[in-house]
Design a protein around this motif. Structure first.
Motif, short mmCIF file in Angstrom:
data_model
loop_
_atom_site.label_atom_id
_atom_site.label_comp_id
_atom_site.label_asym_id
_atom_site.label_seq_id
_atom_site.Cartn_x
_atom_site.Cartn_y
_atom_site.Cartn_z
N SER A 1 0.84 -1.20 0.00
CA SER A 1 0.00 0.00 0.00
C SER A 1 0.87 1.25 0.00
O SER A 1 0.57 2.23 -0.69
CB SER A 1 -0.90 0.02 1.23
N ASP B 1 -6.07 -0.65 -4.39
CA ASP B 1 -5.50 -1.28 -3.20
C ASP B 1 -6.47 -2.33 -2.67
O ASP B 1 -7.45 -2.00 -2.02
CB ASP B 1 -5.21 -0.22 -2.13
N GLU B 2 -6.21 -3.57 -2.95
CA GLU B 2 -7.06 -4.69 -2.54
C GLU B 2 -8.54 -4.38 -2.78
O GLU B 2 -9.34 -4.42 -1.85
CB GLU B 2 -6.84 -5.01 -1.06
MG LIG Z 1 -2.20 -2.53 2.33
#
Ligand SMILES: [Mg+2]
Ligand SMILES: Nc1ncnc2c1ncn2[C@@H]1O[C@H](COP(=O)(O)OP(=O)(O)OP(=O)(O)O)[C@@H](O)[C@H]1O
Lengths: 294, 272
Positions: free
Chosen positions: B65, B193-194
């Motif tokens: 991240s 991000d995910e």
């Molecule tokens: Mg992360």
């Protein structure tokens, strides 16, 4: 098979539970004392004053000569003036300062930290000190005299730290994800604040403003210092008029020897308390709504 | 390492100029990143070419991240952070003094882990970006909103309730709405991000389809903990560990023949 511990608690568990009970009782007793004192006070005021509260009482001006015809019109109007002007002065400054401290200074430097600490400290300064500041700044230096304007400005400085702090809390409570989403779309900070943050913080900010308003009509000491007077028999009709406010009128009446004035004071206290209760419930309702919305 | 990457970049560039000018080639060179004294990224070099999906994988806390947020300067918002090294888009240093961060973030869109639509209507969510960038006419906004919702496979599901709150949508729909909101400002690069970690497999599959569709136009960088997702959706996979980029290779290669022992351990689920 032996009995499990939860059916046959060992000695030290019983001891722990006894302690728990003792402490619980102490706390209950303390709470009871507080409530009992409050109830006695309210009871006494209600008994003394409730018969005196009426529309006439509200619409009549105070009078020295006729204690049972005296009312609270001019102090009530004075209080409303002070409250309204204070809100008008304090909201733009307080909200802007909070936005600056909370939103524009994510890289906290020393100056910002210094300001922050001082605002928190100011919120705890005795109100009379603000009165003295108002006296030297607005009355003497700026020369506004002992007017209602001076009173409202003084009151504004008094509630400013509180408005800033509450607004900051409201801004802090807005989830970071909204800011990030907005910034990631290429908004400027101001666009983010205005469109993504403030709409969500408004209930919190409103609560702060209402609390400030209720403080503004409850405070007395600083207004005495900057020249509110005990007895004014006409409501003010311009900003540089002399004025009085409800708590001050109450103070004046309580100091009078005649029984009728004491009753009038109790009735005025009821009106003042009513106002404060309304304002505070408003704040509670707004807060509860906001929490329900999540 | 660096020279190989350099050649790769040159190769990519010449190949691309033949068809259309390369837009949205993102390159990180020797990126070090610090949270205060803590170094979260160590000498990371990575190419993220246009029309490709680059997947970032690695154990929790390895800096995926952090790296992603370096690419649109989201980390600027955190007190005490510092970046060394070079991050470029089409050769332009995005950390240079002349860069306007606001415009940069418009070019580099971001979709977050938890769907985060604004608490306003579906329409207003998508229109948010265009509005802040100056689109005023209602008709224009309507066209834009429909276009973006269609492209993010959401239009049919929401066309009858555009003016209802976006918070009433399911998690998967919310995430597609966030993607629609992101593409509404015409970025070149999209960071995710995910994006599927809060979604069920069906919603995840929809987002993956969407990514494959979007990569025709955008550079996509995605962080994922889901090895299958990386395999299904990405062209290149980069494996991070403890702030270092351990291995980067075409996705097929990295999953079939990982060169690094630790990559192998991670993708076969032995740790992480
Ligand atoms: Mg992360
Ligand atoms: N705001 C911050 N301040 C200080 N340290 C941070 C901050 N954010 C992340 N870190 C640290 O940086 C390292 C990398 O974090 P990062 O969030 O990039 O990991 P990640 O790979 O995305 O992990 P995950 O898979 O759990 O999301 C971690 O050690 C983390 O503790």
């Amino acid at each position: 098979m032996s009995t499990p511990a939860f059916l046959n608690p060992p000695a030290h568990t019983q001891k722990r539970k006894r302690r728990n009970l003792i402490f619980q009782s102490i706390c209950l007793f303390a709470a009871f004392i507080a409530v009992a004192i409050l109830c006695t006070l309210i009871y006494k005021v209600v008994v003394d004053g409730v018969g005196r509260v009426s529309l006439d009482f509200i619409k009549a001006n105070p009078s020295q000569m006729f204690p049972d015809k005296a009312g609270i019109w001019s102090p009530l109007v004075g209080s409303m003036y002070i409250m309204a002007l204070t809100i008008i002065f304090v909201v733009p400054v307080g909200v802007a300062a909070a936005i600056y401290l909370e939103e524009f200074t994510y890289r906290k430097n020393r100056l910002v930290r210094f300001i922050q600490v001082n605002i928190s400290n100011l919120a705890g300064v005795p109100s009379i000190v603000f009165g003295m500041l108002g006296l030297s700044l607005f009355v003497t230096i700026i020369g506004l005299g002992k007017s209602i304007l001076t009173g409202a400005l003084t009151m504004s400085i008094l509630v400013l730290p509180m408005v800033i702090l509450v607004t900051q809390e409201a801004l802090k409570a807005v989830p970071k994800s909204y800011r990030e989403a907005s910034l990631a779309l290429g908004s400027t900070q101001w666009q983010t604040i205005r469109r993504a943050v403030i709409p969500r913080a408004i209930p919190g900010i409103l609560t702060g403003i209402i609390l400030a308003a209720s403080r503004a009509i409850g405070e007395t000491a600083p207004l005495i210092v900057v020249g509110a007077v005990g007895l004014v028999t006409f409501p003010p009709d311009s900003l540089d008029d002399r004025y009085t406010v409800l708590p001050l009128q109450i103070l004046d009446w309580i100091g009078q020897p005649k029984e009728e004035f004491r009753i009038a004071a109790a009735a005025a206290i009821l009106v003042l308390m009513g106002l404060l209760i309304v304002l505070n419930s408003l704040a509670i309702i707004i807060r509860a709504r906001q929490q329900a919305k999540g | 390492m660096k020279t190989v990457l350099g050649e790769l970049a040159v190769g990519m560039q010449t190949e691309k100029t033949m068809t259309e000018p390369p837009n949205g080639l993102m390159v990180a060179q020797d990126v070090d990143f610090y949270y205060g004294n803590f170094q979260a990224l160590k000498k990371v070099c990575l190419e993220m070419p246009p029309q490709k999906i680059t997947a970032l994988i690695g154990p929790s806390g390895c800096g995926k991240s952090t790296f992603l947020r370096c690419l649109n300067r989201m980390n600027d918002l955190i007190d005490g952070t510092r970046l060394e090294g070079l991050v470029t888009i089409d050769g332009h240093d995005i950390y240079s003094k002349d860069v306007d961060v606001v415009e940069l973030r418009k070019t580099v869109g971001m979709v977050f882990q938890k769907p985060n639509p604004f608490p306003m209507s579906i329409f207003d969510n998508v229109a948010y970006g265009p509005k802040i960038h100056g689109m005023k006419k209602k008709a224009d906004l309507e066209v834009k909103v429909e276009e973006c919702l269609t492209r993010s496979f959401l239009w049919d599901e929401v066309k009858d309730k555009l003016h209802q709150s976006a918070l009433g949508l399911s998690g998967g729909q919310q995430q597609r709405l966030c993607i629609a909101r992101t593409i509404a400002v015409n970025p070149e690069i999209i960071l995710m991000d995910e994006p599927c970690s809060a979604l069920d497999p069906v919603a995840t599959a929809k987002i993956e389809d969407l990514m494959l569709e979007l990569k025709e136009q955008f550079t996509i960088v995605i962080v994922t903990h889901n090895m299958q997702q990386a395999q299904r959706a990405s062209d290149t996979t980069a494996f991070f560990m403890l702030g270092e980029l351990m291995e980067v290779a075409p996705t097929r290669d990295i999953f079939l023949r990982p060169k690094n022992k630790r990559t192998e351990d991670y993708i076969s689920g032995r740790f992480g």
